[in-house]
Design a protein around this motif. Structure first.
Motif, PDB file in Angstrom:
ATOM      1  N   TRP A  28     -16.630  76.101 110.622  1.00  0.00           N
ATOM      2  CA  TRP A  28     -17.628  75.103 110.228  1.00  0.00           C
ATOM      3  C   TRP A  28     -17.027  74.025 109.351  1.00  0.00           C
ATOM      4  O   TRP A  28     -17.495  72.908 109.297  1.00  0.00           O
ATOM      5  N   ASN A  29     -15.949  74.375 108.600  1.00  0.00           N
ATOM      6  CA  ASN A  29     -15.380  73.440 107.621  1.00  0.00           C
ATOM      7  C   ASN A  29     -14.216  72.660 108.211  1.00  0.00           C
ATOM      8  O   ASN A  29     -13.670  73.004 109.234  1.00  0.00           O
ATOM      9  N   ARG A  81     -16.088  65.305  99.936  1.00  0.00           N
ATOM     10  CA  ARG A  81     -16.810  66.035 100.980  1.00  0.00           C
ATOM     11  C   ARG A  81     -16.402  67.505 100.984  1.00  0.00           C
ATOM     12  O   ARG A  81     -17.228  68.401 101.148  1.00  0.00           O
ATOM     13  N   SER A  82     -15.094  67.760 100.806  1.00  0.00           N
ATOM     14  CA  SER A  82     -14.613  69.139 100.802  1.00  0.00           C
ATOM     15  C   SER A  82     -15.215  69.922  99.646  1.00  0.00           C
ATOM     16  O   SER A  82     -15.629  71.075  99.810  1.00  0.00           O
ATOM     17  N   THR A 123     -18.032  69.250  98.095  1.00  0.00           N
ATOM     18  CA  THR A 123     -19.467  69.425  98.334  1.00  0.00           C
ATOM     19  C   THR A 123     -19.726  70.584  99.285  1.00  0.00           C
ATOM     20  O   THR A 123     -20.616  71.424  99.067  1.00  0.00           O
ATOM     21  N   ARG A 124     -18.949  70.663 100.373  1.00  0.00           N
ATOM     22  CA  ARG A 124     -19.128  71.742 101.333  1.00  0.00           C
ATOM     23  C   ARG A 124     -18.763  73.093 100.730  1.00  0.00           C
ATOM     24  O   ARG A 124     -19.396  74.109 101.019  1.00  0.00           O
ATOM     25  N   GLN A 125     -17.728  73.093  99.870  1.00  0.00           N
ATOM     26  CA  GLN A 125     -17.344  74.335  99.227  1.00  0.00           C
ATOM     27  C   GLN A 125     -18.445  74.834  98.314  1.00  0.00           C
ATOM     28  O   GLN A 125     -18.751  76.032  98.277  1.00  0.00           O
ATOM     29  N   ALA A 133     -21.591  74.118  98.689  1.00  0.00           N
ATOM     30  CA  ALA A 133     -22.691  74.578  99.536  1.00  0.00           C
ATOM     31  C   ALA A 133     -22.414  75.962 100.083  1.00  0.00           C
ATOM     32  O   ALA A 133     -23.314  76.809 100.158  1.00  0.00           O
ATOM     33  N   ASN A 134     -21.188  76.232 100.476  1.00  0.00           N
ATOM     34  CA  ASN A 134     -20.831  77.554 100.986  1.00  0.00           C
ATOM     35  C   ASN A 134     -20.939  78.628  99.902  1.00  0.00           C
ATOM     36  O   ASN A 134     -21.368  79.754 100.151  1.00  0.00           O
ATOM     37  N   SER A 173     -24.586  79.494  99.467  1.00  0.00           N
ATOM     38  CA  SER A 173     -25.325  80.013 100.612  1.00  0.00           C
ATOM     39  C   SER A 173     -25.440  81.519 100.524  1.00  0.00           C
ATOM     40  O   SER A 173     -24.580  82.190  99.951  1.00  0.00           O
TER      41      SER A 173
END
Length: 606
Positions: free
Chosen positions: A12-13, A593-594, A596-598, A600-601, A604
């Motif tokens: 996904w990443n 972005r990286s 932010t996604r980290q 979010a992960n 989760s």
């Protein structure tokens, strides 16, 4: 396209990789090559590339053949004296042809002559030499003097110029009445063409070329007229004069066998009477033929290409090959400088040409140290880039003729040339290298996604270390220059433009470091300030010479004004790009972005 070069989907990443990371996404994948194949490639590719470059460097050492029956290459090694320096006939021919024509060889649809052949024709077959199109004229108003406005030609013969010589002389006399600093471009070009014609006539009439060696250590080399007067008054014939007469007569009559034997006799006479000058002349002829700095320019470009390719595939083998070739090229570069020191009997920096070569050498030496410490490929790229650019500048400075010319009296001091000049030029090298690191930092951050926080820190450390060396060398060099000025002119400081430029480099490097120490700037701000150091150094190194005032007003080149202004404008543009908001920096956006996604992960549900 840039994102595609640096990122690959992984589930996904998206994971961003540095350009030179071992896991470069465009490297050959393990699925396509076995471990043994990868190991073989990692050893074979560097060896193959290094062998090709070594062969490229060795091929010019092969003695050059000739399609002519005349052994002009042997004559090219004979020492003569020209403008106060003993040098081979080959060097005189190359320098004079370069001044007149802007090239060191005559090549067109009907001619293919080296410089020594051209000068031999000027001396022995003036009627034939008058037809050679060697005089470069490219200014439209100068062409209009001869009625050649509509021609596409850039080179013209001495005979065609003499047909309109009256008008040229009149225009040159009018321009000569105006101070050199106030002349228009047309007037400077007219005076330049007239001086080239005067140089040609002096060669053809044997006035400036001293062919006859001294009869004793207390005497100087003699031109043809002086040798003839000496023979007439003393009644003692000079062997060198008789030998030269036979060489020129044989070539005038185009008797190859007689010419070759006469050249051999001439070389034997010089070997017996001037063994040291003959030995150095042979070495300088080989140096001219090999052209080590021209070889290095080509290899520096090749190294740059290898580094770029290593960011796409075969990362480690190509970077290893690039580093090995850089070391090999650096040895040739060093050998070229050492040979110039041997031939001139002077320290490495004596004029603008030699300073350009030495600046590049200093940059490469510091880059090799950085590569040893950081091993990330960036210093290798910086070394190849700085080496090529400085040697390109040096090549542009060869139009004045002899690059090992006799020094003016104030510079004829080996101690200060070996201390002040060398140290201050190392300061130029370090400041330029710092600016180049800053430039790469900015472009890498704005245009690519590879400038991660870790890489930004590494480049900041590299930049900081080089700036410290730049401040040290520039400060010590400036102080040594003041001591030299005090001994030569009776004052430590005189606010000469060159002196002001030197202290500006010291102050600017100190400003950048103090801004870093005071927390006013971090990596990005330091990089932007370092780029401005390129402008300060260029002004001190070359710009002050363009003013035409002060004790350092030498080396004026018309085209240098444009290129200096263009370079400064390009550096200001890079600084403006560096000042863009971080949201415009691709690396910053990818990192954000990286993160932010980290986050979010991490938040989760498992």
């Amino acid at each position: 396209m840039a994102d595609a070069l640096y990122c690959m989907p992984a589930g996904w990443n998206w994971h961003a990789y540095p350009l030179w990371h071992d896991s470069n996404p465009f490297s050959t994948s393990p699925n396509r090559m076995t471990k043994y194949e990868r190991h073989t490639a990692s050893r074979t590719v560097p060896i193959l590339l290094i062998s090709i470059c070594a062969a490229y460097l060795l091929i010019p050492l092969k003695p050059s053949g000739t399609d002519s029956d005349f052994n002009i290459n042997a004559l090219a090694k004979v020492p003569v004296s020209y403008k106060g320096r003993v040098k081979p006939f080959d060097t005189v021919a190359r320098n004079c042809l370069m001044v007149i024509s802007g090239r060191q060889k005559l090549e067109n649809q009907t001619l293919d002559l080296n410089a020594a052949h051209w000068l031999l024709d000027v001396l022995s077959r003036p009627t034939t030499a008058e037809e050679y199109e060697v005089f470069r004229i490219d200014h439209p108003d100068v062409l209009a003097i001869f009625g050649w406005q509509k021609t596409d030609k850039k080179h013209f013969s001495a005979r065609s110029i003499r047909e309109h010589g009256t008008e040229l002389i009149r225009q040159a006399q009018l321009a000569g009445q105006i101070p050199s600093q106030k002349r228009s471009l047309f007037q400077r070009k007219v005076v330049e063409l007239a001086s080239h014609l005067t140089l040609y006539d002096a060669l053809a009439n044997y006035r400036s070329l001293h062919l006859i060696p001294p009869i004793s250590p207390q005497h100087d080399w003699m031109d043809a007229a002086t040798a003839a007067n000496y023979t007439e008054t003393s009644g003692q014939p000079l062997p060198g004069m008789r030998a030269w007469r036979k060489v020129l007569e044989a070539f005038n009559k185009q008797h190859a066998d007689h010419f070759n034997q006469s050249v051999k006799n001439l070389a034997d006479i010089y070997q017996e009477n001037e063994p040291m000058a003959t030995r150095q002349a042979r070495h300088e002829t080989l140096f001219n033929h090999y052209a080590p700095f021209a070889q290095c320019r080509v290899l520096y470009v090749f190294i740059t290409i290898l580094i770029f390719l290593s960011w796409i595939a075969f990362t480690q083998p190509l970077q290893a090959a690039a580093m090995s070739i850089l070391l090999l090229t650096f040895l040739v570069h060093t050998g070229g400088i050492a040979t110039r020191i041997y031939l001139s009997g002077r320290p490495p920096v004596t004029n603008l040409y030699s300073s350009a070569i030495f600046i590049g050498w200093g940059c490469i030496l510091m880059c090799l140290v950085l590569e040893y410490l950081y091993r990330n490929g960036i210093p290798t790229l910086l070394a190849a880039t700085s080496g090529f650019l400085t040697l390109l500048v040096a090549w542009a400075l060869t139009g004045d003729g002899d690059t090992m010319a006799v020094l003016v009296a104030v510079l004829d001091t080996n101690f200060w040339l070996a201390t002040h000049v060398v140290v201050i030029v190392l300061g130029y090298s370090a400041t330029y290298l710092a600016g180049l690191i800053g430039l790469v930092f900015i472009l890498r951050g704005v245009l690519t996604s590879s400038l991660s926080a870790g890489e930004s820190k590494k480049m900041g450390q590299m930049l900081y270390g080089i700036l410290c060396f730049a401040l040290l060398f520039s400060f010590v060099g400036t102080v040594l220059g003041g001591i030299w000025a005090d001994q030569s002119w009776g004052r430590f400081w005189g606010w000469d433009p060159k002196e002001n430029g030197a202290v500006l480099i010291v102050l600017w490097n100190a400003l950048v470091l103090h801004a870093r120490w005071g927390g006013l700037v971090k990596q990005r701000g330091m990089a932007i300030l370092a780029v401005f150091g390129n402008i300060v150094t260029s002004w001190s190194w070359k710009g002050t010479n363009m003013l035409g005032v002060g004790l350092h007003a030498y080396g004026f080149i018309e085209s240098a004004i444009f290129w200096l202004a263009f370079f400064m404008a390009s550096q200001l543009l890079i600084m403006a790009i560096g000042c863009l908001p971080l949201s415009c920096w691709r690396s910053f956006r990818v990192t954000t972005r990286s993160q932010t996604r980290q986050q979010a992960n991490d938040g989760s549900p498992k």
